[in-house]
Design a protein around this motif. Sequence first.
Motif: not given
Length: 388
Positions: A29-38
Amino acid sequence: MFDEIVSTSKIAKALLCVDAATAQELAGRTVLGQSVLFHQIKLLERLGVGEIAIAVETIPAEYPGLVDRLRADGMHVSLLRSGAEVVAYGQSAGLYLVQDAAIWASADILSGFMQCSAPVVAVLQEEPGWAAFERIDLNRRWAGIAVVDATLLKNSSALPDGWSLGSFLMRSALQAGYHDAMISDQAGNILLYRASAAAQSDLEMLARPKRATSGVVEAALGQVADKALSVLGRHGWYRPLAQWTGVTTAVLALISSIFQYITTSYILAFISVVGLYWRRHLQLSDYRKEESSWQSGAVIAILLATFAILLSAETFIGDAIFHCAVAAGLLWLHQRSVQSRLGAELSPLVIVVLLLGGHLAGFGLWSAKLVIAAMLAALLVSQKLNPN
């Protein structure tokens, strides 16, 4: 720019617990090109946590790459694969923040727990709205957050196969007599179960750093950049393109102005300023502070030289240089001043659009004079200059 969270955290270490059911979802799952964990890790870093461990029994292929990238940025991040490794992580005395990675907690909630000076378990009132959260008893559910001491982590050696570390530590904390901390459903207290399945708009609102007040044009450009980053951010070419578009097109604009390709130069100057905003947007989305850099300074200097050459086609070179020097001084003052609403709307992007529009209408020099007058008016209505 960043709306900085001033950290007064009493907790230096955090443990993100990822169970088998959500490990792959959080990786994909990515948000703004980054994973949620990030985003979860970066939020903890902004709140003052200096060392973060991800506890996951079965490690998806994406996790080691994420950890290596964060380490390259100077963060202390590690992967824990077993109860024994959790015990080793808990060797340092003091308090640890434990968070179930399947749950997104806003900065408002997490920052409160960073101030805890004693162990505590975050709980929710038994209500239909919290039905997805893990039940503790008939009246309470676990909010996915706890502050534990090192002693509790040392008991993790007994963790069974198929473990859910978050639930294990929460149960251990309750057995150890930890007090409850009730989280109320108030404005700003945003808590989402299964962050990996949350709506895109929700996580965009939660993940991105807050921006200072900006004008309408800048806000619209930011929304476009958000969409582009969400769709294209996973591609390897996106970040280098965002990083170098501003300086590359500025150089091309200068070369075009020297060879009297005037309209092309104005268009390239517009693209260059958009590129600067694009680069800043990428920095914000990657949780990097926007810093004065040689690249931004070089682009501004090149564009000022470009506009001096372009204006010299309509007036004497001395007048053209004078207009650009005045504009440069006003831009510098704008950066140091507390801007009014007019100042916020009169962004560099709006300025270059006005110059481009003036040129296309045949009034390039007069558009420059109009811009200078508007910048002076914005400074005059500003309440005060920033002494810093």
